[in-house]
Structure formats: structure tokens, C-alpha cells
Design an enzyme around this catalytic site. Structure first.
Site, PDB file in Angstrom:
ATOM      1  N   TRP A 125       6.680  -3.686   5.585  1.00  0.00           N
ATOM      2  CA  TRP A 125       6.025  -4.338   6.729  1.00  0.00           C
ATOM      3  C   TRP A 125       6.245  -5.848   6.723  1.00  0.00           C
ATOM      4  O   TRP A 125       5.739  -6.548   7.584  1.00  0.00           O
ATOM      5  CB  TRP A 125       4.529  -4.007   6.755  1.00  0.00           C
ATOM      6  CG  TRP A 125       3.857  -4.067   5.434  1.00  0.00           C
ATOM      7  CD1 TRP A 125       3.269  -5.163   4.872  1.00  0.00           C
ATOM      8  CD2 TRP A 125       3.693  -2.989   4.517  1.00  0.00           C
ATOM      9  NE1 TRP A 125       2.751  -4.831   3.649  1.00  0.00           N
ATOM     10  CE2 TRP A 125       2.987  -3.502   3.412  1.00  0.00           C
ATOM     11  CE3 TRP A 125       4.073  -1.630   4.520  1.00  0.00           C
ATOM     12  CZ2 TRP A 125       2.649  -2.703   2.305  1.00  0.00           C
ATOM     13  CZ3 TRP A 125       3.738  -0.854   3.421  1.00  0.00           C
ATOM     14  CH2 TRP A 125       3.042  -1.392   2.334  1.00  0.00           C
ATOM     15  N   ARG A 126       6.988  -6.345   5.740  1.00  0.00           N
ATOM     16  CA  ARG A 126       7.351  -7.764   5.775  1.00  0.00           C
ATOM     17  C   ARG A 126       8.703  -7.957   6.452  1.00  0.00           C
ATOM     18  O   ARG A 126       9.159  -9.074   6.627  1.00  0.00           O
ATOM     19  CB  ARG A 126       7.402  -8.330   4.353  1.00  0.00           C
ATOM     20  CG  ARG A 126       6.037  -8.397   3.705  1.00  0.00           C
ATOM     21  CD  ARG A 126       6.096  -9.022   2.331  1.00  0.00           C
ATOM     22  NE  ARG A 126       4.771  -9.127   1.739  1.00  0.00           N
ATOM     23  CZ  ARG A 126       4.522  -9.690   0.560  1.00  0.00           C
ATOM     24  NH1 ARG A 126       5.519 -10.191  -0.149  1.00  0.00           N
ATOM     25  NH2 ARG A 126       3.296  -9.744   0.099  1.00  0.00           N
TER      26      ARG A 126
ATOM     27  N   GLU B 266      -1.921  -3.990   8.449  1.00  0.00           N
ATOM     28  CA  GLU B 266      -3.183  -4.624   8.050  1.00  0.00           C
ATOM     29  C   GLU B 266      -4.332  -3.618   8.091  1.00  0.00           C
ATOM     30  O   GLU B 266      -5.182  -3.595   7.204  1.00  0.00           O
ATOM     31  CB  GLU B 266      -3.497  -5.812   8.956  1.00  0.00           C
ATOM     32  CG  GLU B 266      -2.602  -7.020   8.731  1.00  0.00           C
ATOM     33  CD  GLU B 266      -2.758  -7.618   7.341  1.00  0.00           C
ATOM     34  OE1 GLU B 266      -3.903  -7.720   6.857  1.00  0.00           O
ATOM     35  OE2 GLU B 266      -1.748  -7.975   6.729  1.00  0.00           O
TER      36      GLU B 266
ATOM     37  N   GLN C 141      -8.815  -2.087   2.143  1.00  0.00           N
ATOM     38  CA  GLN C 141      -9.398  -1.300   1.044  1.00  0.00           C
ATOM     39  C   GLN C 141      -8.497  -0.149   0.618  1.00  0.00           C
ATOM     40  O   GLN C 141      -8.971   0.912   0.224  1.00  0.00           O
ATOM     41  CB  GLN C 141     -10.770  -0.757   1.452  1.00  0.00           C
ATOM     42  CG  GLN C 141     -11.792  -1.847   1.694  1.00  0.00           C
ATOM     43  CD  GLN C 141     -12.247  -2.500   0.421  1.00  0.00           C
ATOM     44  OE1 GLN C 141     -13.012  -1.968  -0.333  1.00  0.00           O
ATOM     45  NE2 GLN C 141     -11.728  -3.713   0.164  1.00  0.00           N
ATOM     46  N   THR C 142      -7.208  -0.357   0.745  1.00  0.00           N
ATOM     47  CA  THR C 142      -6.259   0.706   0.395  1.00  0.00           C
ATOM     48  C   THR C 142      -5.020   0.087  -0.248  1.00  0.00           C
ATOM     49  O   THR C 142      -4.475  -0.886   0.261  1.00  0.00           O
ATOM     50  CB  THR C 142      -5.852   1.495   1.658  1.00  0.00           C
ATOM     51  OG1 THR C 142      -7.031   1.981   2.289  1.00  0.00           O
ATOM     52  CG2 THR C 142      -4.951   2.661   1.319  1.00  0.00           C
TER      53      THR C 142
ATOM     54  N   LEU D  37      -5.357   8.612   4.037  1.00  0.00           N
ATOM     55  CA  LEU D  37      -5.477   7.161   3.877  1.00  0.00           C
ATOM     56  C   LEU D  37      -6.913   6.730   3.589  1.00  0.00           C
ATOM     57  O   LEU D  37      -7.139   5.660   3.023  1.00  0.00           O
ATOM     58  CB  LEU D  37      -4.959   6.446   5.130  1.00  0.00           C
ATOM     59  CG  LEU D  37      -3.435   6.401   5.273  1.00  0.00           C
ATOM     60  CD1 LEU D  37      -3.036   5.925   6.657  1.00  0.00           C
ATOM     61  CD2 LEU D  37      -2.820   5.505   4.210  1.00  0.00           C
ATOM     62  N   GLY D  38      -7.869   7.567   3.994  1.00  0.00           N
ATOM     63  CA  GLY D  38      -9.256   7.224   3.729  1.00  0.00           C
ATOM     64  C   GLY D  38      -9.892   6.379   4.814  1.00  0.00           C
ATOM     65  O   GLY D  38      -9.197   5.768   5.621  1.00  0.00           O
TER      66      GLY D  38
END
Length: 285
Positions: free
Chosen positions: A28-29, A41, A46-47, A84-85
DNA sequence: TTCCGGCAAT
DNA sequence: ATTGCAGGAA
């Protein structure tokens, strides 16, 4: 005589050096597409990076644009998010995409506009500004916090963000904001593997309640059951099936099975949050 | 302040 | 068995 600005200048030099040494070439960069950065993002809240890598690419293949996500079926979005939660993040992302699509489809670049979108708080807004638009931003999250605490608050305990934020703000460069925060993230991530987590000395740092046997675990299980019922072509998840499945889960783990009224309460709360809709004794997403 | 997921590393 | 994760919302 060493002034405070000298100390900050040395700090910035060091972070730049460490950032170069520890640079992570994350997928993602390699994009500046605001939507793609935004998705990264949201997933990274929190992942860990290791779990997002792979899922981010798959997400973009399935929902390549704000418009695609806005037009998608919510249940498909929820299904794609599984693993992913924090399922709320998927709902918020979907709703935010609908809002952006309604406003013309352009992802905003101002903090004010970004923070108005569901699921985007100060940190995520700053991340989108820095990484997608290369605009000045006060991006205070756990890796950044780690670096500032380690370098500038080496002995302090219980440090509030109100003490850290002005320093983060003072360090925002005139150009290459993106590169500056990459350096902070990479150095912070390395520090946490190297020294006892400096973030633990932040007042913000909180221990999470136990997951096993928690209400959170039951909610997540119910969301999966809702998606499975849909996948099976059923009109919805019946209360009886939900009670049976959760009962089996709890019993298998050596815990008492939840009362049907409790399961019903959990399903109604999921419905109230927009995960599903209730019809009689069925819940469908 | 509390709640919200799930997993790998230790 | 514990720890912590590119946080946000109520």
C-alpha cells in the site's frame, strides 16, 4: 548550549536515518490512490501488517473503487472482511464509501471532511492525508507514539498524548510528509521488537479484556452464522439455529451454554448496529 | 471508560 | 496463558 529545537533536530535526523535503514516496501506504499490508501488505513486499525498484506490486495480486486464499494451488497462486504476482525470497521467503510460516492466520489483531503466519515478518526484522517496526498498531518498512532516515547520520554511513565502531540506536530516537515511518517512507522515497529514496548508507558495504552469466552467472540460467531445462512440460500438465521451453534461452541470450550434470551439480545444488538435485519425469529444480512 | 476480532509470537 | 496490533465510537 543545547536548546530544545536542537534536540528535536537531532531526533528528526535519527528517525530519518533509521527509517532509511528499516524501510518496508509494503504494497500500500506503492499507490497514491486515496481510496486504496484509505482501505489500508481502515484495515490496519488495531490489526498487524502481516495480516493485512494479502487481504488488502484481494479487497481492491473485488472492490476497486469507492463507487464499487458503495454499490456492493453489504453482506458481500462483510464476507470479504471476515478474518480481519472488528466487523464494525467493514460496515463503517461501506457507509463511508456510500457517503463519498454521494458527494461526487472524490475522497476528501481535509481532516474536517475526513473525520465526518464513519470509521475515520483523527489518526486515520492524518494517515490518508500523509500517505495519499502527501499533505501535513498530525499522525499519532502506536508506532509513532513508540518512537517519540523512546527517544524523547525515555524515563517517563503514564505519558498522556497531550504531551506527545505538540512534538509530533512540531516535527511535521514542509515536504515529504509521507516519507517522514514511513520512517516513524518503520522505526517504531522495529523498536517494539527490540526494546520493551515503549508504548506501554503511554497513558493511552490499555490492556484488552480476554477474548476467549467473551461477548465479543459470540458476536463474531453470530456474524459468521448470518453469512453462512445467506451463503446457504436460507431466508435468514433462526434463533434456534443460533442458540444451537453458540451452545455447541460454548459447551465444547467447557463453558455453560448461553440462554436463548441472551442470544436473541446479541442478534438484536447486531441488527441495531446494521449488521442484519430481524423478521420474526429470523435474522438476515 | 468500555466495547469491538482474530491471530501469531512469546 | 499472555501480549499487542497503522483506532473509532458510544
Amino acid at each position: 548550549m543545547a536548546s530544545e529545537s536542537d534536540e528535536l533536530a537531532r531526533f528528526i535526523d535519527k528517525v530519518r536515518r533509521e527509517g532509511e535503514r528499516l524501510y518496508r516496501d509494503l504494497p500500500w506504499r506503492r499507490t497514491r490512490d486515496p481510496y486504496a490508501v484509505w482501505v489500508s488505513e481502515a484495515m490496519l486499525q488495531q490489526t498487524q501488517v502481516s495480516r493485512v498484506d494479502g487481504r488488502w490486495q484481494r479487497w481492491l480486486a473485488r472492490f476497486p473503487s469507492v463507487e464499487a464499494l458503495a454499490a456492493a451488497d453489504q453482506a458481500d462486504v462483510l464476507a470479504e472482511w471476515q478474518g480481519l476482525g472488528y466487523n464494525r470497521r467493514a460496515l463503517a467503510l461501506k457507509r463511508a464509501a456510500e457517503a463519498v460516492a454521494d458527494q461526487g466520489g472524490e475522497v476528501p483531503s481535509s481532516v474536517d471532511a475526513l473525520v465526518k466519515l464513519p470509521g475515520i478518526g483523527p489518526a486515520t484522517a492524518a494517515g490518508i492525508r500523509a500517505f495519499a496526498f502527501d499533505l501535513p498531518a498530525v499522525y499519532l498512532e502506536t508506532n509513532v507514539r513508540t518512537v517519540f516515547l523512546h527517544e524523547l520520554f525515555p524515563e517517563a511513565e503514564d505519558v498522556p498524548d497531550s504531551a506527545v502531540r505538540p512534538l509530533v506536530e512540531a516535527c511535521v516537515p514542509d515536504r515529504d510528509v509521507r516519507g517522514w511518517y514511513y520512517a516513524l512507522l518503520d522505526y517504531g515497529a522495529w523498536l517494539k521488537r527490540t526494546v520493551p514496548n515503549p508504548s506501554r508507558r503511554s497513558r493511552t495504552h490499555a490492556r484488552q479484556s480476554r477474548f476467549e469466552g467473551s461477548r465479543r467472540q459470540k458476536r463474531a460467531a453470530l456474524v459468521r452464522l448470518l453469512l453462512e445462512a445467506r451463503e446457504a440460500g436460507l431466508p435468514g438465521l433462526s434463533l434456534d439455529d443460533a442458540v444451537a451453534a453458540l451452545g455447541a461452541q460454548e459447551t465444547g470450550a467447557g463453558r455453560p451454554e448461553p440462554a436463548p434470551a441472551d442470544v436473541e439480545g446479541l442478534l438484536d444488538e447486531l441488527a441495531a448496529e446494521g449488521f442484519c435485519q430481524r423478521t420474526g425469529l429470523f435474522w438476515a444480512c
